[in-house]
Design a protein around this motif. Structure first.
Motif, PDB file in Angstrom:
ATOM      1  N   LEU A   1       0.838  -1.208   0.000  1.00  0.00           N
ATOM      2  CA  LEU A   1       0.000   0.000   0.000  1.00  0.00           C
ATOM      3  C   LEU A   1       0.869   1.253   0.000  1.00  0.00           C
ATOM      4  CD1 LEU A   1      -2.969  -0.593   2.455  1.00  0.00           C
ATOM      5  CD2 LEU A   1      -3.088  -0.121   0.032  1.00  0.00           C
ATOM      6  N   SER A  46       2.484   1.647  -3.331  1.00  0.00           N
ATOM      7  CA  SER A  46       1.557   2.053  -4.381  1.00  0.00           C
ATOM      8  C   SER A  46       1.256   3.538  -4.262  1.00  0.00           C
ATOM      9  CB  SER A  46       0.283   1.219  -4.340  1.00  0.00           C
ATOM     10  OG  SER A  46      -0.656   1.795  -3.483  1.00  0.00           O
ATOM     11  N   GLN A  47       1.320   4.042  -3.002  1.00  0.00           N
ATOM     12  CA  GLN A  47       1.056   5.469  -2.849  1.00  0.00           C
ATOM     13  C   GLN A  47       2.220   6.311  -3.348  1.00  0.00           C
ATOM     14  OE1 GLN A  47      -0.113   5.565   1.227  1.00  0.00           O
ATOM     15  NE2 GLN A  47      -2.229   5.120   0.711  1.00  0.00           N
ATOM     16  N   GLU A  68      -0.367  -6.876  -7.166  1.00  0.00           N
ATOM     17  CA  GLU A  68       0.347  -5.595  -7.165  1.00  0.00           C
ATOM     18  C   GLU A  68       0.641  -5.159  -8.594  1.00  0.00           C
ATOM     19  OE1 GLU A  68       3.215  -5.216  -3.634  1.00  0.00           O
ATOM     20  OE2 GLU A  68       3.198  -7.328  -4.126  1.00  0.00           O
ATOM     21  N   TYR A  90      -6.988  -1.146  -4.093  1.00  0.00           N
ATOM     22  CA  TYR A  90      -6.183  -0.306  -3.189  1.00  0.00           C
ATOM     23  C   TYR A  90      -6.819   1.072  -3.044  1.00  0.00           C
ATOM     24  CZ  TYR A  90      -2.126  -3.421  -3.025  1.00  0.00           C
ATOM     25  OH  TYR A  90      -1.271  -4.456  -2.806  1.00  0.00           O
ATOM     26  N   ALA A 142      -8.929   1.461  -0.182  1.00  0.00           N
ATOM     27  CA  ALA A 142      -8.423   1.090   1.141  1.00  0.00           C
ATOM     28  C   ALA A 142      -8.194   2.263   2.070  1.00  0.00           C
ATOM     29  CB  ALA A 142      -7.119   0.323   1.008  1.00  0.00           C
ATOM     30  N   GLY A 165      -5.611   3.757   2.462  1.00  0.00           N
ATOM     31  CA  GLY A 165      -4.275   3.606   3.036  1.00  0.00           C
ATOM     32  C   GLY A 165      -4.179   2.634   4.192  1.00  0.00           C
ATOM     33  N   LEU A 215      -8.687  -2.463   4.034  1.00  0.00           N
ATOM     34  CA  LEU A 215      -8.686  -3.210   2.772  1.00  0.00           C
ATOM     35  C   LEU A 215      -9.139  -4.656   3.009  1.00  0.00           C
ATOM     36  CD1 LEU A 215      -7.967  -2.864  -0.224  1.00  0.00           C
ATOM     37  CD2 LEU A 215      -5.747  -3.826   0.282  1.00  0.00           C
TER      38      LEU A 215
END
Ligand SMILES: Nc1nc2c(ncn2[C@@H]2O[C@H](COP(=O)(O)OP(=O)(O)OP(=O)(O)O)[C@@H](O)[C@H]2O)c(=O)[nH]1
Length: 744
Positions: free
Chosen positions: A327, A330-331, A393, A439, A442, A444, A449
């Motif tokens: 996560l 991905s951010q 992912e 995601y 979610a 974050g 999630l």
């Protein structure tokens, strides 16, 4: 009588005159003189002797004081008769204060007892002894060790009258000895140890190291230290180790080493540099400890803590860790992802009917299949019971696209777990329900999630199981719609549900100069569907390639038909070509084949490209356009002005026409900006010797203004809506089967 004789002077003279007296007196005088002389000589001798003794004493004391040892004399009561300066220093008193006292005044009890016992041994044995004495002075200070030589002193009768001692300080020596003994003991400890020279050649190894490495005694001597290294770590690692040793004097860490037989083992290694007083490296000392067992235990702990014992998959804890990291990545990294929660349907029934062991077997097989459903990088985990999770992912950041990617994996899961299982030789059918949380849903948080994935999974159960559900209903609906549309579109291509509509392109005086073909989808259930609703999906799925090819071929067939009559022969047909279609590797080849096979005149075909398509791969686009242009096909730049084309770049394109986008035409009468843009495009086209056409012309006023600007070709509702070819031609009294319908 003689006395009486002497009393009288005459008698005395008489006597003097006596020869014996005379000689007697003379002798006496002489005797006295000799005596006097003797006394004088004697006194001088004594003085000389005394001086001599004093000098000798001074010399002796100078020698004794600087003898580098304690020198002392004690009487038989162990009282000091003499001490040299060094002894006085040790006792912390002036010499004069020591003489006459015994050891109790200067040393602690233990010292006194030991020292006096030795003294008494000398008195008793009457022999010289050599002993080690440890003394602790009363006034403080470190214990010191002395090598004492004690000799008996005898008087003239041969009786012992004292002891003379000579004690050398050997404290440092004893300490060095001790260190050596200690070092030797340590060297032969349980830890593998070796000493190497500055050239890293092994000089000494201990028994533990031989046992550890499997080498025989002597085999390692002279070998380079690298002999013990394994190939599991690369040269860079060893370079870093030696760098650290050089910089910090030592290095400690884990290292993979190799035994004689080639077996590699993990070891905790410490390497230290030994330097001489001058600072030169003289030795390297290295210790090593086999940590295979510790590592194995660590691995075991890690496995127990992070992996599911039944399936060997990561457990919920490890999954959460990875999710957390994913996560965060991905951010920062700008990639999307999704969590799939997979729960077996009615698993309890299997447990109840065939037993827990069979249930376990199914769980193991499910785990294996799940691992085959995604990409290698995806994490499959067992969350507990019959609930699994998949972490996908590297998906798109675009919600719709990520949803499609996740859905594809979920469908694979449904399919794979829907296939037959063989448990204990028996065929078993099962299914699963999949919940999908993206995601982006979610916020974050890993917990959020997981919770959303679970909720979505329950929703799938609620929908009757053996299905998938997104956490977000909008996503779900959009995905469902898209998926359905995609399937329908494939069918539509086969069932020929796509239809071409033609929209007239007109010049001054209402003269038809050509048309643009526009694709429509006549959906058996949903009715007419317009390009905006399906071209995007066609692009995303690649269906645009067969669809585009069909459109192109249909347009060329029509063009060929038009060529058969002088009224329709000059008409051009504009065909939109999408980005993906144009970039498709076989595009040029296919176009030429279509032209050849249909017999259409390339000069009447106009391909409409969008500005954005050209921008993405300018050089490739120019090359392909030039190729096509060489065969007579023309190009029109659609939606010109909406992109960011630079003029210099525009000049390099083999274009024939610019099209003023309908967004500028719509408000051309009321929006000065739009009017200015339209005017600029026209003058730009003229300056570049290009034709210009305006689309979306709906009113006579719009047409008139565009004409004022110098644009004399138009397309729009003012001249006709897109319609079937016959209909379109009929409006202009033409027919595609060459019959003139009516003329104005
Ligand atoms: N064999 C086996 N069974 C397990 C294990 N862990 C949990 N279970 C059983 O798995 C079953 C989980 O059932 P549920 O998921 O609640 O229900 P289900 O029968 O699958 O029904 P739905 O999930 O509603 O479709 C329970 O019967 C648990 O006892 C395990 O390690 N091995």
């Amino acid at each position: 009588q003689n006395a009486a004789a002497l009393d009288s002077p005459a008698r005395f003279v008489e006597l003097l005159e006596l020869p014996w007296l005379h000689w007697g007196l003379l002798a006496l005088g002489l005797f006295c003189l000799v005596l006097l002389l003797h006394v004088i000589v004697l006194r001088r001798k004594v003085a000389e002797r005394t001086q001599h003794v004093r000098t000798s004493e001074q010399k002796l004391s100078a020698i004794l004081d600087n003898a580098g040892a304690l020198v002392f004399i004690k009487d038989t009561d162990c009282r000091y008769q003499y001490v040299n300066r060094q002894a006085a220093d040790l006792m912390g008193c002036a010499v004069a204060d020591i003489v006459g006292k015994d050891d109790t005044a200067f040393f602690d009890d233990a010292t006194v007892q030991a020292v006096q016992a030795n003294d008494r041994r000398v008195f008793a044995s009457r022999e010289r002894i050599e002993v080690e004495e440890t003394t602790v002075a009363k006034h403080g200070g470190e214990p010191r060790v002395y090598l004492a030589v004690k000799v008996p002193l005898f008087d003239s009768q041969g009786a012992v009258m004292g002891v003379c001692g000579y004690s050398t300080d050997i404290t440092a020596l004893r300490r060095a000895d001790e260190s050596l003994r200690l070092a030797a003991t340590i060297f032969e400890s349980q830890e593998g140890m070796l000493i190497a020279g500055p050239d890293r050649r092994i000089l000494r190894v201990n028994g533990a190291l031989l046992r550890l490495t499997g080498y025989a005694d002597g085999e390692l001597l002279g070998q380079n230290l690298s002999q013990l290294q394994s190939g599991r770590s690369d040269a860079t690692f060893y370079a870093e180790v030696w760098n650290a040793v050089a910089q910090n004097g030592h290095w400690a860490g884990e290292m993979w080493l190799e035994r004689k037989g080639g077996e590699v083992y993990p070891a905790w290694v410490h390497i230290a540099q030994v330097r001489s007083a001058a600072g030169e490296i003289t030795h390297y000392v290295s210790t090593q400890m086999d940590i295979s067992e510790r590592k194995a235990a660590e691995d075991e702990i890690r496995t127990l803590a992070y992996y599911d014992a039944l399936t060997g998959l990561p457990n919920r804890r490890l999954m959460s860790d990875r999710l957390q990291r994913s996560l965060a990545n991905s951010q920062t990294g700008g990639l999307g992802g999704a969590l799939l929660v997979v729960d077996l349907d009615n698993f309890k029934d299997l447990n109840d009917t065939l037993g827990h062991d069979t249930g376990d077997e199914l769980l193991r097989q499910v785990a294996e299949r799940l691992e085959q459903c995604g990409r290698r990088s995806d994490t499959v985990a067992r969350l507990g019971g019959d609930e699994f999770a998949m972490l996908l992912e590297g998906l798109s950041t675009d919600r719709a696209q990520a949803a499609r990617q996740a859905e594809a994996v979920a469908r694979t899961v449904l399919e794979m777990l829907g296939k037959v299982f063989v448990l204990d030789g028996r065929v078993h059918h099962t299914s699963c329900s999949v919940g999908i949380a993206l995601y982006v849903d979610a916020a974050g948080s890993v917990e959020e999630l997981l919770k959303r994935g679970d909720l979505a999974m329950y929703e799938a159960k609620a929908q009757g199981r053996n299905t998938l559900c997104f956490f977000d209903l909008r996503t779900q609906e959009a995905v469902a719609k898209r998926t359905a549309l995609e399937a329908d579109m494939r069918e539509a291509l086969v069932q020929k549900q796509f239809v071409l509509h033609y929209q007239a392109q007109v010049e001054a005086g209402g003269k038809l100069v050509g048309a643009e073909v526009l694709v429509r989808w006549r959906h058996p259930v949903r009715g007419w569907i317009y390009p905006d609703d399906f071209i995007g999906i066609a692009e995303a799925t690649g269906l645009i390639v067969p669809l585009g090819a069909w459109i192109l071929r249909s347009a060329c067939v029509e063009l060929a038909r038009w060529a058969g009559h002088p009224d329709t022969e000059p008409l051009t047909l504009a065909v939109n070509v999408s980005a993906r279609q144009f970039r498709h590797i076989g595009f040029v080849e296919e176009l030429l084949t279509v032209l050849r096979e249909t017999g259409a005149n390339p000069a009447r075909l106009k391909l409409e490209l969008t500005e954005s398509l050209l921008l993405d791969d300018a050089e490739g686009a120019i090359e392909r356009m030039t190729q096509v242009r060489a065969h007579g096909v023309r190009f029109s730049l659609d939606d010109f002005g909406t992109g960011y084309s630079s003029l210099s770049y525009l000049k390099r394109l083999p274009l024939d026409q610019l099209k003023i986008d309908q967004s500028f035409v719509r408000d051309i009468l009321v929006n000065a900006n739009d009017a200015a843009i339209a005017r600029t495009i026209v003058s730009l086209a003229h300056s570049m010797d290009l034709r210009v056409i305006a689309e979306g012309v709906e009113t006579e006023e719009q047409r008139a203004l565009l004409a004022d600007f110098g644009c004399h070709t138009w397309q729009g509702y003012l001249f006709g809506r897109p319609a079937a070819v016959q209909e379109m031609l009929a409006q202009f009294s033409l027919s595609s089967n060459h019959e003139l319908l009516f003329k104005e």
